[in-house]
Design an enzyme around this catalytic site. Structure first.
Site, mmCIF file in Angstrom:
data_model
loop_
_atom_site.group_PDB
_atom_site.id
_atom_site.type_symbol
_atom_site.label_atom_id
_atom_site.label_comp_id
_atom_site.label_asym_id
_atom_site.label_seq_id
_atom_site.Cartn_x
_atom_site.Cartn_y
_atom_site.Cartn_z
ATOM 1 N N SER A 128 149.866 101.601 16.925
ATOM 2 C CA SER A 128 151.123 101.303 17.627
ATOM 3 C C SER A 128 152.149 100.996 16.558
ATOM 4 O O SER A 128 151.782 100.582 15.438
ATOM 5 C CB SER A 128 150.920 100.076 18.525
ATOM 6 O OG SER A 128 152.165 99.550 18.945
ATOM 7 N N TYR A 141 148.933 90.747 20.429
ATOM 8 C CA TYR A 141 148.831 92.203 20.265
ATOM 9 C C TYR A 141 149.207 92.595 18.838
ATOM 10 O O TYR A 141 148.496 93.356 18.174
ATOM 11 C CB TYR A 141 149.745 92.887 21.285
ATOM 12 C CG TYR A 141 149.681 94.392 21.312
ATOM 13 C CD1 TYR A 141 148.526 95.054 21.740
ATOM 14 C CD2 TYR A 141 150.784 95.175 20.950
ATOM 15 C CE1 TYR A 141 148.473 96.450 21.789
ATOM 16 C CE2 TYR A 141 150.741 96.558 21.005
ATOM 17 C CZ TYR A 141 149.579 97.197 21.418
ATOM 18 O OH TYR A 141 149.524 98.566 21.464
#
Ligand SMILES: NC(=O)c1ccc[n+]([C@@H]2O[C@H](COP(=O)([O-])OP(=O)(O)OC[C@H]3O[C@@H](n4cnc5c(N)ncnc54)[C@H](OP(=O)(O)O)[C@@H]3O)[C@@H](O)[C@H]2O)c1
Length: 226
Positions: A128, A141
């Site tokens: 990501s 995250y």
């Protein structure tokens, strides 16, 4: 058996689309997830996998080993994401992100080595932009994806002798069920569509086997990177 691929997180979102794409491209696919998928195809094996559990990962590979001892492609994709301010992030939630997004790949890669094909296997990890850039309200995250990228950088050097390809994809936001699970009210307009992601994934998979993409960052033209 034709080319074999392993996909983690094959029950939903990107993993499901990747599995369909690979089947259509002639691969036999071993998909792993906790909930399984409705995807039915003679070249798709829906195998139970909880990537946070060492026993589950071992059982997953025992099943795969019944069919093949070599993997041409590994798609390290399973992941979770929840949004919360730091003060509202519980220890349990923070640990769950590390367990799935950081320790999960560690457990997976620990058992991968015997399946590698020298000079051939391609390992594609779905990271990501949050593996490189910090965003507010996703500290768990962010930490877990930064950690996964560091882990992969180390293994890539450790496994140099195998001459396998490591591709790390760092997409920005993509409109998948992940955002529904978060109960997110973010507009989906500035997110990539799953089909956008798949066009990049297809390009990467079909690129000549002499090419790897150490870090391929991509996002919606109106999206934000930091
Ligand atoms: N959507 C985005 O905006 C975006 C952007 C950049 C990167 N990514 C990354 O892309 C990957 C896929 O995300 P997605 O958007 O497709 O999300 P998704 O639709 O929520 O899919 C996540 C997948 O991960 C699996 N998974 C979660 N926990 C697992 C566990 N403990 N063991 C095995 N599988 C597990 C889920 O399967 P089960 O629940 O059935 O186990 C599901 O198949 C993730 O790594 C995510 O971080 C997503």
């Amino acid at each position: 058996m034709e080319k074999c691929a392993l996909v983690t997180g094959s029950s939903s979102g990107l993993g499901l689309e990747i599995s369909k794409f690979l089947i259509d491209s002639g691969y036999t696919v071993f998909g792993g997830s906790r909930s399984g998928t409705e995807l039915e195809h003679e070249n798709f094996y829906d195998v139970e996998l909880d990537i946070t559990s060492e026993d589950s990962v071992e059982e997953f590979f025992e099943t795969v080993r019944e069919f093949t001892t070599k993997l041409d492609l590994i798609v390290n994709n399973a992941g979770i994401c929840e949004m919360n301010s730091l003060s509202d992030t519980s220890l349990e939630q923070f640990e769950a992100h590390l367990a799935t997004n950081t320790i999960g790949p560690f457990l997976l890669f620990k058992r991968l080595e015997p399946f590698l094909i020298k000079n051939e296997t391609h390992i594609v990890s779905i990271l990501s932009t949050a593996a490189k850039f910090g965003y507010p309200n996703v500290s768990a995250y962010n930490a877990s994806k930064f950690g996964q990228l560091g882990f992969l950088e180390s293994i890539k050097k450790e496994w140099k002798e195998h001459k396998v390809r490591f591709t790390n994809l760092l997409p920005g936001a993509i409109d998948t069920p992940l955002w529904d699970k978060m109960g997110s009210k973010f507009s989906r307009e500035k997110m990539l569509k799953t089909s956008d992601f798949m066009s990049v994934f297809g390009f990467v998979i079909n690129a000549p086997s002499t090419i790897q993409f150490p870090e391929l960052t991509f996002l919606h033209k109106d999206g934000f990177i930091e």
